[in-house]
Design an enzyme around this catalytic site. Structure first.
Site, mmCIF file in Angstrom:
data_model
loop_
_atom_site.group_PDB
_atom_site.id
_atom_site.type_symbol
_atom_site.label_atom_id
_atom_site.label_comp_id
_atom_site.label_asym_id
_atom_site.label_seq_id
_atom_site.Cartn_x
_atom_site.Cartn_y
_atom_site.Cartn_z
ATOM 1 N N CYS A 2 0.858 -1.183 0.000
ATOM 2 C CA CYS A 2 0.000 0.000 0.000
ATOM 3 C C CYS A 2 0.895 1.235 0.000
ATOM 4 O O CYS A 2 2.117 1.135 0.121
ATOM 5 C CB CYS A 2 -0.903 0.018 1.226
ATOM 6 S SG CYS A 2 -2.079 -1.360 1.317
ATOM 7 N N LEU A 47 -3.865 -1.598 -1.404
ATOM 8 C CA LEU A 47 -3.816 -2.874 -2.113
ATOM 9 C C LEU A 47 -4.435 -3.879 -1.156
ATOM 10 O O LEU A 47 -3.834 -4.226 -0.131
ATOM 11 C CB LEU A 47 -2.383 -3.266 -2.461
ATOM 12 C CG LEU A 47 -2.218 -4.628 -3.146
ATOM 13 C CD1 LEU A 47 -2.891 -4.627 -4.514
ATOM 14 C CD2 LEU A 47 -0.748 -4.987 -3.283
ATOM 15 N N VAL A 50 -5.944 -8.393 3.153
ATOM 16 C CA VAL A 50 -6.727 -8.976 4.242
ATOM 17 C C VAL A 50 -7.983 -8.135 4.440
ATOM 18 O O VAL A 50 -7.894 -6.912 4.546
ATOM 19 C CB VAL A 50 -5.905 -9.026 5.551
ATOM 20 C CG1 VAL A 50 -6.756 -9.566 6.702
ATOM 21 C CG2 VAL A 50 -4.657 -9.876 5.365
ATOM 22 N N ASN A 72 0.792 0.343 5.834
ATOM 23 C CA ASN A 72 1.280 -0.425 4.693
ATOM 24 C C ASN A 72 1.908 -1.693 5.244
ATOM 25 O O ASN A 72 2.769 -1.622 6.125
ATOM 26 C CB ASN A 72 2.315 0.393 3.911
ATOM 27 C CG ASN A 72 3.021 -0.434 2.833
ATOM 28 O OD1 ASN A 72 2.443 -1.363 2.285
ATOM 29 N ND2 ASN A 72 4.261 -0.089 2.545
ATOM 30 N N GLU A 74 1.656 -5.976 6.600
ATOM 31 C CA GLU A 74 0.829 -6.975 7.260
ATOM 32 C C GLU A 74 1.336 -7.220 8.681
ATOM 33 O O GLU A 74 2.543 -7.181 8.935
ATOM 34 C CB GLU A 74 0.854 -8.299 6.486
ATOM 35 C CG GLU A 74 0.164 -8.237 5.129
ATOM 36 C CD GLU A 74 0.173 -9.570 4.422
ATOM 37 O OE1 GLU A 74 -0.900 -10.169 4.255
ATOM 38 O OE2 GLU A 74 1.267 -10.044 4.048
#
Length: 272
Positions: A2, A47, A50, A72, A74
């Site tokens: 992201c 983007l 999840v 940005n 995970e």
């Protein structure tokens, strides 16, 4: 990946963010958003990995706009953290791993960041304290750059330097001579330097804090290296296999198909 960006202070922080967002558009084709409160504005390009629903969109705001987040990356241990928070009474509005950051911070303050296992760069604004955090993961997988105008105190940050260049309102930039020397001699930059004087890369395991006391960088995590102990090759190989397998398994966290990029090297072959 992201894209995140933000601005604090200056004549129009939201205009600065809207200038930066188009230059980061390739990082997040699924959604975009801007959140502004007073002299602070946050921008996000998504983007979706999840929670693909609209509930996972950012900027993510919680507790009556007391907290706002753009992230940005995970958070690999978010299921365990989510279960812990839910057991304490936290009600979640999405299935997003990013939302865990907001609630964990509400419970534990900045100490929450050292509990995150993942690859990330995020900005969290605490409206109660008028405090902005910009945080980078432990080993610096996800980038985030920042620039503080020495004359006005204006703060800009973004996933990529070109966004800052567009929003800073400067005609020219001096080259960081030390950074250039590092790049020409080592094909890399050391520490927090960039090739543009004044624009810095937030170092791994670090957080930028901007509040009434000014702008400062603090470490929230350091690697702990235990003393060496006598072990056999077989023991080391077995432990590596376990840890490596767990790491690869964590990276499979996704609500979309997962692919492996192959370079024919030893590392990517092991991952595949």
């Amino acid at each position: 990946m992201c894209g995140i960006c933000g601005a604090r202070r200056g004549p129009d922080p939201e205009a600065a963010v809207r200038t930066m967002l188009p230059l980061l558009a390739h990082r997040g084709p699924d959604a975009d958003g801007v959140w502004t409160s007073g002299d602070t504005s946050l921008g996000h390009l998504r983007l979706a990995i999840v929670d693909l629903s609209s509930a996972g969109r950012q900027p993510m705001v919680a507790y009556g706009s007391e907290l706002a987040l753009v992230a940005n990356g995970e958070i690999y241990n978010y299921p365990a953290l989510r279960d812990e928070l839910a057991a304490e009474g936290t009600v979640f509005q999405s299935a997003s791993d990013s939302e865990v950051i907001l609630h964990l911070y509400r419970r534990h303050g900045a100490k929450a960041f050292e509990r995150l296992n993942g690859m990330f760069a995020f900005a969290l604004f605490d409206a109660r304290e008028q405090r902005l955090f910009v945080v980078r993961d432990r080993v610096g997988i996800k980038p985030v750059y920042y620039y503080r105008d020495p004359d006005t105190g204006r703060l800009l940050f973004a996933s990529e330097i070109k966004a800052i260049l567009a929003a800073a309102g400067r005609e020219t930039w001096a080259i960081d001579q030390q950074a250039l020397l590092q790049y020409l001699s080592r094909q890399n930059l050391m520490g927090d330097r960039s090739l543009f004087a004044g624009i810095r890369l937030l170092e791994p395991g670090s957080m930028l804090i901007d509040d009434a006391n000014g702008t400062r960088i603090e470490r929230y995590w350091r690697a702990e290296i235990p003393e060496a102990e006598a072990r056999s090759f077989e023991q080391d190989a077995a432990e590596f296999g376990t840890v490596f397998g767990e790491a690869v398994q964590r990276h499979l966290m996704s609500d979309v198909p997962v692919a492996s990029y192959m370079s024919a090297g030893f590392d990517s072959t092991l991952v595949a």
